[in-house]
Design an enzyme around this catalytic site. Structure first.
Site, PDB file in Angstrom:
ATOM      1  N   ARG A 107       8.561  23.813-107.835  1.00  0.00           N
ATOM      2  CA  ARG A 107       7.874  22.866-108.725  1.00  0.00           C
ATOM      3  C   ARG A 107       7.598  23.593-110.034  1.00  0.00           C
ATOM      4  O   ARG A 107       6.886  24.603-110.043  1.00  0.00           O
ATOM      5  CB  ARG A 107       6.559  22.375-108.108  1.00  0.00           C
ATOM      6  CG  ARG A 107       5.686  21.665-109.131  1.00  0.00           C
ATOM      7  CD  ARG A 107       4.498  20.946-108.529  1.00  0.00           C
ATOM      8  NE  ARG A 107       4.919  19.747-107.817  1.00  0.00           N
ATOM      9  CZ  ARG A 107       4.100  18.764-107.480  1.00  0.00           C
ATOM     10  NH1 ARG A 107       2.818  18.833-107.780  1.00  0.00           N
ATOM     11  NH2 ARG A 107       4.549  17.715-106.831  1.00  0.00           N
ATOM     12  N   HIS A 134      11.300  13.775-109.852  1.00  0.00           N
ATOM     13  CA  HIS A 134      10.508  14.081-108.657  1.00  0.00           C
ATOM     14  C   HIS A 134      11.186  13.406-107.456  1.00  0.00           C
ATOM     15  O   HIS A 134      10.667  12.463-106.875  1.00  0.00           O
ATOM     16  CB  HIS A 134       9.077  13.553-108.841  1.00  0.00           C
ATOM     17  CG  HIS A 134       8.092  14.083-107.846  1.00  0.00           C
ATOM     18  ND1 HIS A 134       8.408  15.047-106.907  1.00  0.00           N
ATOM     19  CD2 HIS A 134       6.785  13.766-107.625  1.00  0.00           C
ATOM     20  CE1 HIS A 134       7.331  15.300-106.176  1.00  0.00           C
ATOM     21  NE2 HIS A 134       6.339  14.538-106.579  1.00  0.00           N
ATOM     22  N   GLN A 137       9.517  12.673-103.877  1.00  0.00           N
ATOM     23  CA  GLN A 137       8.597  11.535-103.800  1.00  0.00           C
ATOM     24  C   GLN A 137       9.364  10.251-103.482  1.00  0.00           C
ATOM     25  O   GLN A 137       8.880   9.384-102.765  1.00  0.00           O
ATOM     26  CB  GLN A 137       7.842  11.384-105.124  1.00  0.00           C
ATOM     27  CG  GLN A 137       6.812  10.272-105.108  1.00  0.00           C
ATOM     28  CD  GLN A 137       5.648  10.533-104.175  1.00  0.00           C
ATOM     29  OE1 GLN A 137       5.069  11.602-104.188  1.00  0.00           O
ATOM     30  NE2 GLN A 137       5.302   9.552-103.336  1.00  0.00           N
ATOM     31  N   ASP A 222       2.103   5.393-112.167  1.00  0.00           N
ATOM     32  CA  ASP A 222       1.806   6.823-112.058  1.00  0.00           C
ATOM     33  C   ASP A 222       0.828   7.144-113.179  1.00  0.00           C
ATOM     34  O   ASP A 222       0.615   6.328-114.095  1.00  0.00           O
ATOM     35  CB  ASP A 222       3.117   7.623-112.215  1.00  0.00           C
ATOM     36  CG  ASP A 222       2.937   9.136-112.022  1.00  0.00           C
ATOM     37  OD1 ASP A 222       1.892   9.558-111.492  1.00  0.00           O
ATOM     38  OD2 ASP A 222       3.854   9.884-112.423  1.00  0.00           O
ATOM     39  N   CYS A 262       2.464   7.586-106.578  1.00  0.00           N
ATOM     40  CA  CYS A 262       2.760   8.878-105.946  1.00  0.00           C
ATOM     41  C   CYS A 262       1.498   9.701-105.714  1.00  0.00           C
ATOM     42  O   CYS A 262       1.497  10.595-104.875  1.00  0.00           O
ATOM     43  CB  CYS A 262       3.767   9.646-106.783  1.00  0.00           C
ATOM     44  SG  CYS A 262       3.181  10.099-108.434  1.00  0.00           S
ATOM     45  N   ARG A 290       5.720  11.604 -97.275  1.00  0.00           N
ATOM     46  CA  ARG A 290       6.268  12.821 -97.886  1.00  0.00           C
ATOM     47  C   ARG A 290       6.685  13.789 -96.773  1.00  0.00           C
ATOM     48  O   ARG A 290       7.750  14.410 -96.845  1.00  0.00           O
ATOM     49  CB  ARG A 290       5.216  13.493 -98.791  1.00  0.00           C
ATOM     50  CG  ARG A 290       4.853  12.737-100.050  1.00  0.00           C
ATOM     51  CD  ARG A 290       6.021  12.663-101.014  1.00  0.00           C
ATOM     52  NE  ARG A 290       6.522  13.981-101.373  1.00  0.00           N
ATOM     53  CZ  ARG A 290       6.013  14.750-102.347  1.00  0.00           C
ATOM     54  NH1 ARG A 290       5.000  14.333-103.075  1.00  0.00           N
ATOM     55  NH2 ARG A 290       6.536  15.942-102.610  1.00  0.00           N
TER      56      ARG A 290
HETATM   57  N1  NVA Z   1       4.044  12.354-113.220  1.00  0.00           N
HETATM   58  C1  NVA Z   1       3.124  13.189-112.474  1.00  0.00           C
HETATM   59  C2  NVA Z   1       3.453  13.167-111.026  1.00  0.00           C
HETATM   60  C3  NVA Z   1       2.518  13.965-110.162  1.00  0.00           C
HETATM   61  C4  NVA Z   1       2.927  13.987-108.726  1.00  0.00           C
HETATM   62  C5  NVA Z   1       3.153  14.596-113.028  1.00  0.00           C
HETATM   63  O1  NVA Z   1       4.245  15.104-113.334  1.00  0.00           O
HETATM   64  O2  NVA Z   1       2.092  15.201-113.171  1.00  0.00           O
HETATM   65  N1   CP Z   2       2.781  13.145-105.377  1.00  0.00           N
HETATM   66  C1   CP Z   2       2.752  14.489-105.467  1.00  0.00           C
HETATM   67  O1   CP Z   2       3.758  15.154-105.691  1.00  0.00           O
HETATM   68  O2   CP Z   2       1.526  15.015-105.250  1.00  0.00           O
HETATM   69  P1   CP Z   2       1.106  16.551-105.478  1.00  0.00           P
HETATM   70  O3   CP Z   2       1.127  16.792-106.963  1.00  0.00           O
HETATM   71  O4   CP Z   2      -0.272  16.636-104.891  1.00  0.00           O
HETATM   72  O5   CP Z   2       2.088  17.433-104.771  1.00  0.00           O
END
Ligand code: NVA
Ligand code: CP
Length: 303
Positions: A107, A134, A137, A222, A262, A290
């Site tokens: 990540r 992502h 997800q 989101d 998500c 997930r």
């Molecule tokens: N769009 C959000 C998703 C978090 C799971 C981010 O990138 O922070």
């Molecule tokens: N939805 C998701 O990826 O959550 P986290 O940021 O908690 O991993």
């Protein structure tokens, strides 16, 4: 030094439609096995390295638990307490880490970093979220829709909010699964131009959230300020005025429309408390999935 024989999961498009379908049906079997107490542990002695340069709750817990349930284990690596944060080149880190573990989940911010790691990795690399995509997800989201409504092909899905990493992954899902994605964003927050042109056959773009939500089978949103955009939060709250998924917006969708997010969610911003905590919301099942979706992915890539 590309290892062309290694399968990676950097975006959903790394899977064919048939492979995606089979991963989702395997996820159902793995979920059922947990409920019935059957042990399915094909990843005995396998290790997943989990590199996080951004925060996570769901991704970390689901990958760690998933590996344990499959008979293997995981290692958490953050830039703060590894050489990753001290300037060791990604190419070197990839070559070293992938000689010791069986898969790597990353990540991070820039999608190109995950692509570069994958290029030098001897083992599968899984995108656990980048600024652009992502895909993990979406395994959970597609699984959840399938559990509750069956086939998603032919359905109408509304994306209301930022044209961000989640939106891009929903655009890929629309292409792979054959449904229509109505995307409503403020004008300056559209998905990337390249994604819009690549997915033009499966999407509709508007700046009117009501138009997107009309007759939808599923409404998805989101956060308006993703990780790394914290400084823009105040401006975004103002720019996204009118984009909160509330009861009035859900009323435009089909009566039995579902709501997904998500998570983490910000009640009163992108979604009202009445919607996310209401009867059409399936966010907790979505979050649990997930685990099951990623276990099927890990088995697909590793077993
Ligand atoms: N769009 C959000 C998703 C978090 C799971 C981010 O990138 O922070
Ligand atoms: N939805 C998701 O990826 O959550 P986290 O940021 O908690 O991993």
């Amino acid at each position: 030094m590309t290892n062309s024989n290694v399968r990676h999961f950097l975006t959903l498009m790394d899977l064919s439609s048939a492979e995606l379908k089979s991963i989702l049906s395997r996820a159902v079997e793995l979920k059922t096995a947990i409920a019935t107490g059957d042990v399915i542990a094909p990843l005995s002695r396998k290790t997943l390295a989990m590199i996080f340069t951004k925060s996570s709750t769901r991704t970390r817990v689901s990958f760690d638990t998933g590996m344990r349930q499959l008979g293997g284990g995981s290692i958490f690596l953050s830039p703060n307490d590894s050489q990753l944060g001290r300037g060791e080149p990604i190419e070197d880190s990839a070559r070293v880490i992938s000689r010791m573990v069986d898969a790597v989940m990353i990540r991070t911010d820039e999608h190109q970093q995950v692509e570069l790691f994958a290029e030098y990795s001897a083992v599968p690399v899984i995108n656990g979220l980048t600024d652009d995509f992502h895909p993990c997800q979406l395994l959970a989201d597609l699984l959840t829709f399938a559990e509750l409504r069956g086939e998603i092909s032919g359905a109408k899905v509304a994306w209301v909010g930022d044209g961000n990493n989640m939106c891009h992954s929903w655009m890929n899902a629309a292409e792979l699964c054959g449904f229509t994605l109505n995307i409503a964003t403020p004008k300056d927050y559209q998905p990337s131009a390249s994604m819009i042109s690549a997915r033009s056959a499966s999407i509709m773009i508007t700046s009117d959230p009501k138009e997107a939500a009309a007759d939808a089978d599923l409404v998805v949103t989101d956060t308006w300020a993703s990780m790394g955009q914290e400084d823009e939060k105040a401006k975004r709250v103002s720019d996204f005025n009118g984009f909160c998924v509330d009861d009035a917006m859900m009323a435009l969708a089909h009566d039995d429309a579902l709501f997904m997010h998500c998570l983490p969610a910000y009640r009163g911003m992108e979604v009202s408390a009445s919607v996310i905590d209401g009867p059409q919301s399936i966010v907790w099942q979505e979050a649990e999935n997930r685990l099951h979706g990623q276990k099927a992915l890990l088995e697909f890539l590793l077993a």
